[in-house]
Design a protein around this motif. Structure first.
Motif, PDB file in Angstrom:
ATOM      1  N   CYS A  27       0.812  -1.224   0.000  1.00 12.18           N
ATOM      2  CA  CYS A  27       0.000   0.000   0.000  1.00 12.18           C
ATOM      3  C   CYS A  27       0.842   1.270   0.000  1.00 12.18           C
ATOM      4  O   CYS A  27       0.308   2.372  -0.045  1.00 12.18           O
ATOM      5  N   LYS A  28       2.160   1.138   0.070  1.00 15.09           N
ATOM      6  CA  LYS A  28       3.126   2.245   0.029  1.00 15.09           C
ATOM      7  C   LYS A  28       2.999   3.220   1.198  1.00 15.09           C
ATOM      8  O   LYS A  28       3.414   4.367   1.106  1.00 15.09           O
ATOM      9  N   GLU A  29       2.432   2.766   2.321  1.00 16.26           N
ATOM     10  CA  GLU A  29       2.326   3.596   3.517  1.00 16.26           C
ATOM     11  C   GLU A  29       3.584   3.423   4.369  1.00 16.26           C
ATOM     12  O   GLU A  29       4.159   2.345   4.420  1.00 16.26           O
ATOM     13  N   TRP A  30       3.986   4.492   5.033  1.00 20.22           N
ATOM     14  CA  TRP A  30       5.166   4.467   5.877  1.00 20.22           C
ATOM     15  C   TRP A  30       4.789   4.185   7.328  1.00 20.22           C
ATOM     16  O   TRP A  30       3.762   4.635   7.829  1.00 20.22           O
ATOM     17  N   ASN A  31       5.638   3.452   8.039  1.00 13.70           N
ATOM     18  CA  ASN A  31       5.544   3.166   9.474  1.00 13.70           C
ATOM     19  C   ASN A  31       4.218   2.531   9.879  1.00 13.70           C
ATOM     20  O   ASN A  31       3.669   2.847  10.930  1.00 13.70           O
ATOM     21  N   THR A  32       3.688   1.651   9.075  1.00 15.84           N
ATOM     22  CA  THR A  32       2.451   0.948   9.424  1.00 15.84           C
ATOM     23  C   THR A  32       2.703  -0.524   9.715  1.00 15.84           C
ATOM     24  O   THR A  32       1.777  -1.255  10.026  1.00 15.84           O
ATOM     25  N   ILE A  33       3.954  -0.958   9.642  1.00 16.88           N
ATOM     26  CA  ILE A  33       4.277  -2.363   9.852  1.00 16.88           C
ATOM     27  C   ILE A  33       4.584  -2.596  11.332  1.00 16.88           C
ATOM     28  O   ILE A  33       5.427  -1.913  11.918  1.00 16.88           O
ATOM     29  N   ALA A  34       3.878  -3.575  11.920  1.00 10.22           N
ATOM     30  CA  ALA A  34       4.038  -3.892  13.334  1.00 10.22           C
ATOM     31  C   ALA A  34       4.306  -5.383  13.494  1.00 10.22           C
ATOM     32  O   ALA A  34       3.829  -6.208  12.720  1.00 10.22           O
ATOM     33  N   GLU A  35       5.060  -5.704  14.542  1.00 12.56           N
ATOM     34  CA  GLU A  35       5.405  -7.095  14.824  1.00 12.56           C
ATOM     35  C   GLU A  35       4.277  -7.760  15.601  1.00 12.56           C
ATOM     36  O   GLU A  35       3.725  -7.195  16.535  1.00 12.56           O
ATOM     37  N   GLU A  36       3.922  -8.994  15.188  1.00  9.75           N
ATOM     38  CA  GLU A  36       2.907  -9.771  15.885  1.00  9.75           C
ATOM     39  C   GLU A  36       3.448 -11.171  16.123  1.00  9.75           C
ATOM     40  O   GLU A  36       4.160 -11.734  15.301  1.00  9.75           O
ATOM     41  N   ILE A  37       3.079 -11.741  17.259  1.00 10.80           N
ATOM     42  CA  ILE A  37       3.531 -13.083  17.619  1.00 10.80           C
ATOM     43  C   ILE A  37       2.572 -14.100  17.026  1.00 10.80           C
ATOM     44  O   ILE A  37       1.358 -13.988  17.188  1.00 10.80           O
ATOM     45  N   ILE A  38       3.142 -15.070  16.332  1.00 13.82           N
ATOM     46  CA  ILE A  38       2.348 -16.155  15.760  1.00 13.82           C
ATOM     47  C   ILE A  38       2.604 -17.377  16.622  1.00 13.82           C
ATOM     48  O   ILE A  38       3.730 -17.858  16.732  1.00 13.82           O
ATOM     49  N   GLN A  39       1.550 -17.897  17.252  1.00 14.48           N
ATOM     50  CA  GLN A  39       1.705 -19.046  18.131  1.00 14.48           C
ATOM     51  C   GLN A  39       0.880 -20.195  17.583  1.00 14.48           C
ATOM     52  O   GLN A  39      -0.342 -20.126  17.520  1.00 14.48           O
ATOM     53  N   LYS A  40       1.557 -21.258  17.179  1.00 10.14           N
ATOM     54  CA  LYS A  40       0.890 -22.433  16.651  1.00 10.14           C
ATOM     55  C   LYS A  40       0.532 -23.353  17.801  1.00 10.14           C
ATOM     56  O   LYS A  40       1.224 -23.404  18.816  1.00 10.14           O
TER      57      LYS A  40
END
Length: 83
Positions: A27-40
């Motif tokens: 989407c070419k947006e800046w600073n919108t990426i955040a870390e999320e924990i994936i728990q299987k």
């Protein structure tokens, strides 16, 4: 214990990335990426007795085994049929 894995998601469009970057490629947006924990969910151990039911078979003498109820296949070979 399951290994904790993390992934990075764009909060604007939901695109997923393996590592953090400043701009979302989708989407070419800046600073919108955040870390999320994936728990299987954890898979049960193959040795676990809580999930498996053990059935212990009792050995029988050969004379007590009834083989007349078994369906036999005729192979048109007398010797093979005998065995």
């Amino acid at each position: 214990m399951a290994k904790v894995k993390t992934s990075f998601f764009c909060q604007n469009c939901g695109a997923q990335y393996s590592k953090w970057q400043g701009q979302c490629n989708a989407c070419k947006e800046w600073n919108t990426i955040a870390e999320e924990i994936i728990q299987k969910e954890e898979k049960p151990d193959w040795k676990s007795t809580a999930t498996t039911v053990k059935k212990v078979s009792k050995p029988l003498k050969i004379k007590k085994i009834d083989s007349t109820q078994e369906v036999r296949m005729n192979t048109l070979d007398g010797e093979l049929n005998r065995v």
